[in-house]
Design a protein around this motif. Sequence first.
Motif, PDB file in Angstrom:
ATOM      1  N   LEU A   1       0.866  -1.188   0.000  1.00  0.00           N
ATOM      2  CA  LEU A   1       0.000   0.000   0.000  1.00  0.00           C
ATOM      3  C   LEU A   1       0.894   1.227   0.000  1.00  0.00           C
ATOM      4  CD1 LEU A   1      -2.709   1.570   0.401  1.00  0.00           C
ATOM      5  CD2 LEU A   1      -2.404   1.237   2.848  1.00  0.00           C
ATOM      6  N   MET A   2       0.818   1.980  -1.080  1.00  0.00           N
ATOM      7  CA  MET A   2       1.605   3.216  -1.167  1.00  0.00           C
ATOM      8  C   MET A   2       0.647   4.383  -1.338  1.00  0.00           C
ATOM      9  SD  MET A   2       4.668   4.218  -3.807  1.00  0.00           S
ATOM     10  CE  MET A   2       3.940   5.417  -4.923  1.00  0.00           C
ATOM     11  N   VAL A   3       0.870   5.448  -0.582  1.00  0.00           N
ATOM     12  CA  VAL A   3       0.028   6.637  -0.714  1.00  0.00           C
ATOM     13  C   VAL A   3       0.822   7.704  -1.469  1.00  0.00           C
ATOM     14  CG1 VAL A   3      -1.322   8.389   0.508  1.00  0.00           C
ATOM     15  CG2 VAL A   3      -1.233   6.035   1.378  1.00  0.00           C
ATOM     16  N   GLY A   4       0.145   8.337  -2.422  1.00  0.00           N
ATOM     17  CA  GLY A   4       0.828   9.269  -3.337  1.00  0.00           C
ATOM     18  C   GLY A   4       1.141  10.620  -2.720  1.00  0.00           C
ATOM     19  N   HIS A   5       2.033  10.622  -1.740  1.00  0.00           N
ATOM     20  CA  HIS A   5       2.516  11.901  -1.192  1.00  0.00           C
ATOM     21  C   HIS A   5       3.571  12.437  -2.163  1.00  0.00           C
ATOM     22  CE1 HIS A   5       0.554  12.427   2.712  1.00  0.00           C
ATOM     23  NE2 HIS A   5       0.401  11.112   2.660  1.00  0.00           N
TER      24      HIS A   5
ATOM     25  N   THR B   1       6.125   5.023 -11.136  1.00  0.00           N
ATOM     26  CA  THR B   1       7.215   4.083 -11.432  1.00  0.00           C
ATOM     27  C   THR B   1       7.665   3.379 -10.150  1.00  0.00           C
ATOM     28  OG1 THR B   1       7.936   5.435 -13.280  1.00  0.00           O
ATOM     29  CG2 THR B   1       9.546   3.878 -12.422  1.00  0.00           C
ATOM     30  N   SER B   2       7.768   4.131  -9.053  1.00  0.00           N
ATOM     31  CA  SER B   2       8.146   3.517  -7.767  1.00  0.00           C
ATOM     32  C   SER B   2       7.160   2.422  -7.388  1.00  0.00           C
ATOM     33  CB  SER B   2       8.128   4.556  -6.631  1.00  0.00           C
ATOM     34  OG  SER B   2       9.265   5.341  -6.663  1.00  0.00           O
ATOM     35  N   PHE B   3       5.890   2.707  -7.585  1.00  0.00           N
ATOM     36  CA  PHE B   3       4.857   1.730  -7.213  1.00  0.00           C
ATOM     37  C   PHE B   3       4.959   0.471  -8.085  1.00  0.00           C
ATOM     38  CE2 PHE B   3       0.355   0.256  -7.775  1.00  0.00           C
ATOM     39  CZ  PHE B   3       0.211  -0.299  -6.506  1.00  0.00           C
ATOM     40  N   VAL B   4       5.108   0.675  -9.375  1.00  0.00           N
ATOM     41  CA  VAL B   4       5.182  -0.466 -10.295  1.00  0.00           C
ATOM     42  C   VAL B   4       6.428  -1.311  -9.978  1.00  0.00           C
ATOM     43  CG1 VAL B   4       5.565  -1.082 -12.729  1.00  0.00           C
ATOM     44  CG2 VAL B   4       3.781   0.565 -12.113  1.00  0.00           C
ATOM     45  N   LEU B   5       7.542  -0.658  -9.689  1.00  0.00           N
ATOM     46  CA  LEU B   5       8.761  -1.403  -9.349  1.00  0.00           C
ATOM     47  C   LEU B   5       8.588  -2.172  -8.040  1.00  0.00           C
ATOM     48  CD1 LEU B   5      11.612   1.083 -10.330  1.00  0.00           C
ATOM     49  CD2 LEU B   5      11.046  -1.107 -11.415  1.00  0.00           C
ATOM     50  N   ALA B   6       7.877  -1.580  -7.091  1.00  0.00           N
ATOM     51  CA  ALA B   6       7.645  -2.271  -5.816  1.00  0.00           C
ATOM     52  C   ALA B   6       6.814  -3.532  -6.038  1.00  0.00           C
ATOM     53  CB  ALA B   6       6.935  -1.337  -4.835  1.00  0.00           C
ATOM     54  N   VAL B   7       5.807  -3.433  -6.906  1.00  0.00           N
ATOM     55  CA  VAL B   7       4.949  -4.598  -7.162  1.00  0.00           C
ATOM     56  C   VAL B   7       5.695  -5.636  -8.008  1.00  0.00           C
ATOM     57  CG1 VAL B   7       2.837  -5.366  -8.328  1.00  0.00           C
ATOM     58  CG2 VAL B   7       2.805  -3.274  -6.955  1.00  0.00           C
ATOM     59  N   ALA B   8       6.390  -5.158  -9.049  1.00  0.00           N
ATOM     60  CA  ALA B   8       7.006  -6.090 -10.002  1.00  0.00           C
ATOM     61  C   ALA B   8       8.285  -6.714  -9.458  1.00  0.00           C
ATOM     62  CB  ALA B   8       7.310  -5.359 -11.314  1.00  0.00           C
TER      63      ALA B   8
ATOM     64  N   PRO C   1       8.982   4.163  -1.264  1.00  0.00           N
ATOM     65  CA  PRO C   1       9.569   5.360  -0.653  1.00  0.00           C
ATOM     66  C   PRO C   1       8.785   5.900   0.533  1.00  0.00           C
ATOM     67  CG  PRO C   1       9.581   5.539  -3.036  1.00  0.00           C
ATOM     68  CD  PRO C   1       8.750   4.334  -2.703  1.00  0.00           C
ATOM     69  N   ILE C   2       7.515   5.535   0.665  1.00  0.00           N
ATOM     70  CA  ILE C   2       6.742   5.973   1.832  1.00  0.00           C
ATOM     71  C   ILE C   2       5.919   4.793   2.336  1.00  0.00           C
ATOM     72  CG2 ILE C   2       4.995   7.000   0.265  1.00  0.00           C
ATOM     73  CD1 ILE C   2       4.326   8.939   2.633  1.00  0.00           C
ATOM     74  N   SER C   3       5.974   4.568   3.649  1.00  0.00           N
ATOM     75  CA  SER C   3       5.218   3.443   4.208  1.00  0.00           C
ATOM     76  C   SER C   3       3.777   3.869   4.471  1.00  0.00           C
ATOM     77  CB  SER C   3       5.864   2.972   5.513  1.00  0.00           C
ATOM     78  OG  SER C   3       5.630   3.937   6.524  1.00  0.00           O
ATOM     79  N   ALA C   4       2.922   2.871   4.624  1.00  0.00           N
ATOM     80  CA  ALA C   4       1.511   3.150   4.925  1.00  0.00           C
ATOM     81  C   ALA C   4       1.400   3.853   6.276  1.00  0.00           C
ATOM     82  CB  ALA C   4       0.727   1.841   4.928  1.00  0.00           C
ATOM     83  N   ARG C   5       2.280   3.495   7.215  1.00  0.00           N
ATOM     84  CA  ARG C   5       2.216   4.118   8.547  1.00  0.00           C
ATOM     85  C   ARG C   5       2.638   5.585   8.502  1.00  0.00           C
ATOM     86  NH1 ARG C   5       3.023  -0.083  13.354  1.00  0.00           N
ATOM     87  NH2 ARG C   5       1.857  -1.804  12.447  1.00  0.00           N
ATOM     88  N   GLU C   6       3.575   5.904   7.624  1.00  0.00           N
ATOM     89  CA  GLU C   6       3.950   7.319   7.473  1.00  0.00           C
ATOM     90  C   GLU C   6       2.778   8.115   6.886  1.00  0.00           C
ATOM     91  OE1 GLU C   6       8.644   7.616   6.560  1.00  0.00           O
ATOM     92  OE2 GLU C   6       7.546   6.267   5.239  1.00  0.00           O
ATOM     93  N   ALA C   7       2.073   7.505   5.937  1.00  0.00           N
ATOM     94  CA  ALA C   7       0.901   8.184   5.352  1.00  0.00           C
ATOM     95  C   ALA C   7      -0.190   8.360   6.404  1.00  0.00           C
ATOM     96  CB  ALA C   7       0.374   7.388   4.163  1.00  0.00           C
ATOM     97  N   TYR C   8      -0.320   7.351   7.277  1.00  0.00           N
ATOM     98  CA  TYR C   8      -1.270   7.460   8.400  1.00  0.00           C
ATOM     99  C   TYR C   8      -0.894   8.642   9.283  1.00  0.00           C
ATOM    100  CZ  TYR C   8      -3.316   6.622  12.963  1.00  0.00           C
ATOM    101  OH  TYR C   8      -3.968   6.793  14.155  1.00  0.00           O
ATOM    102  N   ARG C   9       0.416   8.780   9.534  1.00  0.00           N
ATOM    103  CA  ARG C   9       0.868   9.864  10.433  1.00  0.00           C
ATOM    104  C   ARG C   9       0.487  11.240   9.876  1.00  0.00           C
ATOM    105  NH1 ARG C   9       3.649  11.220  14.971  1.00  0.00           N
ATOM    106  NH2 ARG C   9       4.794  13.159  14.763  1.00  0.00           N
ATOM    107  N   ALA C  10       0.574  11.419   8.558  1.00  0.00           N
ATOM    108  CA  ALA C  10       0.195  12.714   7.970  1.00  0.00           C
ATOM    109  C   ALA C  10      -1.281  13.014   8.261  1.00  0.00           C
ATOM    110  CB  ALA C  10       0.460  12.713   6.472  1.00  0.00           C
TER     111      ALA C  10
END
Length: 343
Positions: A118-122, A290-297, A303-312
Amino acid sequence: MGKIKVAVIGLGVMGQTHARIYSEMAGAELAAVYDIYRPHAEETAKKYGAWAADSLDALFGMAELDAVSICTSDDQHYELAMLACKHGKHVLMEKPLATDLDEAKAIVEQAEASGIKLMVGHTLRWDPRYYHARETVASGKVGSPLHLYARRNNSYQNGLRLKGRTSVLMFLGVHDIDAIEWVTGDRIVEVYTAEVRNRLKEFQVGDAAITTFKMASGAVGSYETSWVMPDHYYELDAKLDIIGTAGAINIDITGQNVQRHADGRFSYPDTMYGMEMYGRLTGIMKEELTSFVLAVAEDAPLPISAREAYRAVQIAACMERSLSTGLPVAVPASNDSFQEGEQ
Ligand SMILES: NC(=O)c1ccc[n+]([C@@H]2O[C@H](COP(=O)([O-])OP(=O)(O)OC[C@H]3O[C@@H](n4cnc5c(N)ncnc54)[C@H](O)[C@@H]3O)[C@@H](O)[C@H]2O)c1
């Protein structure tokens, strides 16, 4: 792994950008699109040769689908994220993770339990100017940050178009809240926020919010965000100034370094975020996807965790609580504030 198969849900301003970038990307295939407003889905599907799913059941029933981009409005993230987790599809979620703190937490827990990425687009995490600021602070050249100023002001037309479905702090503020902590490596520990209500009062939302904040290191800062900038002014007025014990760094995006004069007025076109070059969309959004696709593939790190996105979202919620109480609000300061919830 060959091309990953992606679907885009929500085909407004951001969904169109995601759909186009996937359709042009070597490592991805835009397999399907979905929008509650059917013509959006049909038009986008036709443009990119994708399938216009006629229901979420049909979309998530696609066994071959690897991932989804969720680009619906801020208040429409939770159920779609939960569905994606249930069906084991990786998620690129537009920011904010959710506007409700309990929903944001539930999404993170569900994503972790189901093992999806899970990546959030920050977006600022892929902005070279903010990345450079982070590297500079991390190198020690600025010394210890002492005081900071950040700003993200957007046009009245943008405030109007969102019709009070979200707040200026959730829509714009989360960008800089995340960037302030990411760039400085420090933690915001207290916020005190004031707002003005005038031009958007028919939607019962603030026009602009100003926050003073304290950081765990003792640094102090202020943050301004608005979505009521006048017409024919700047599209985006964003800044980050950090003054440290040994140096300083300043980002100023307002003029975009490009000034155009046409039809009797100046404008400042964006060339960084998403610009067509040689027939393809290039820039910050493409880097993000591109970061997201590379993470999946390739299982590359996000570059950003789901917990960091939660913190925002958590800090934006503290700012909103400060607005409603009229008092400074303490923010959980630990590295893993996810466990602490709202104080
Ligand atoms: N990263 C950035 O810089 C940036 C910039 C702008 C917006 N955003 C974010 O992107 C998201 C989308 O914003 P936008 O400006 O594109 O919104 P938008 O209003 O232009 O588009 C939203 C689309 O989602 C569709 N939709 C709404 N609810 C839906 C549902 N439940 N299921 C399927 N489709 C649904 C709508 O019909 C519409 O087509 C928001 O979360 C916003 O905060 C991010």
